[in-house]
Write a protein that holds these residues in place. Structure first.
Motif: not given
Length: 122
Positions: A7-14, A116-121
């Motif tokens: 758990s703990g993944g998500g969409l965050v910024q660089a 868990t997906q981690v996405s960094v914009s």
């Protein structure tokens, strides 16, 4: 059998931080290894970090690409491993998998979570 749930993944910024958690249930090891791997779209799964542990030692290992930014840890009382990820970069975007084994810290580790997906914009 060991069940692992991330758990703990998500969409965050660089530049942001995230902390992933991996809870182990079923058969757990007082001495063993837990690791984090990741797989980006179109790429093979790669090693991120691992921890060999026992009641008297805890030895971390890191991929060069995350050294100095990521920290792996484990709370034995909670049967939970963590991956603290700081200074995230767009190239850290991937599905992150937790793994556990009696001793191995490579892709041959015996037990795996669903990811868990981690996405960094950027």
């Amino acid at each position: 059998q060991v069940r692992l749930v991330e758990s703990g993944g998500g969409l965050v910024q660089a530049g942001d931080s995230l902390r992933l958690s991996c809870v182990a249930s079923g058969r757990t090891f007082s001495t063993g290894a837990m690791g984090w791997f990741r797989q980006a779209p179109g790429k093979e799964r790669e090693f991120v970090a691992a921890l060999r542990y026992s009641p008297i030692f805890s030895i971390p290992y890191y991929a060069d690409s995350v050294k100095g930014r990521f920290t792996i840890s484990r709370d034995g009382a909670k049967n939970t491993a963590y991956l603290q990820m700081n200074s995230l970069k767009s190239e850290d975007t991937a599905v992150y998998y937790c793994a556990a084994d009696e001793s191995s810290i490579d892709s041959q580790m015996k037990y795996w979570g669903q990811g868990t997906q981690v996405s960094v914009s950027s």
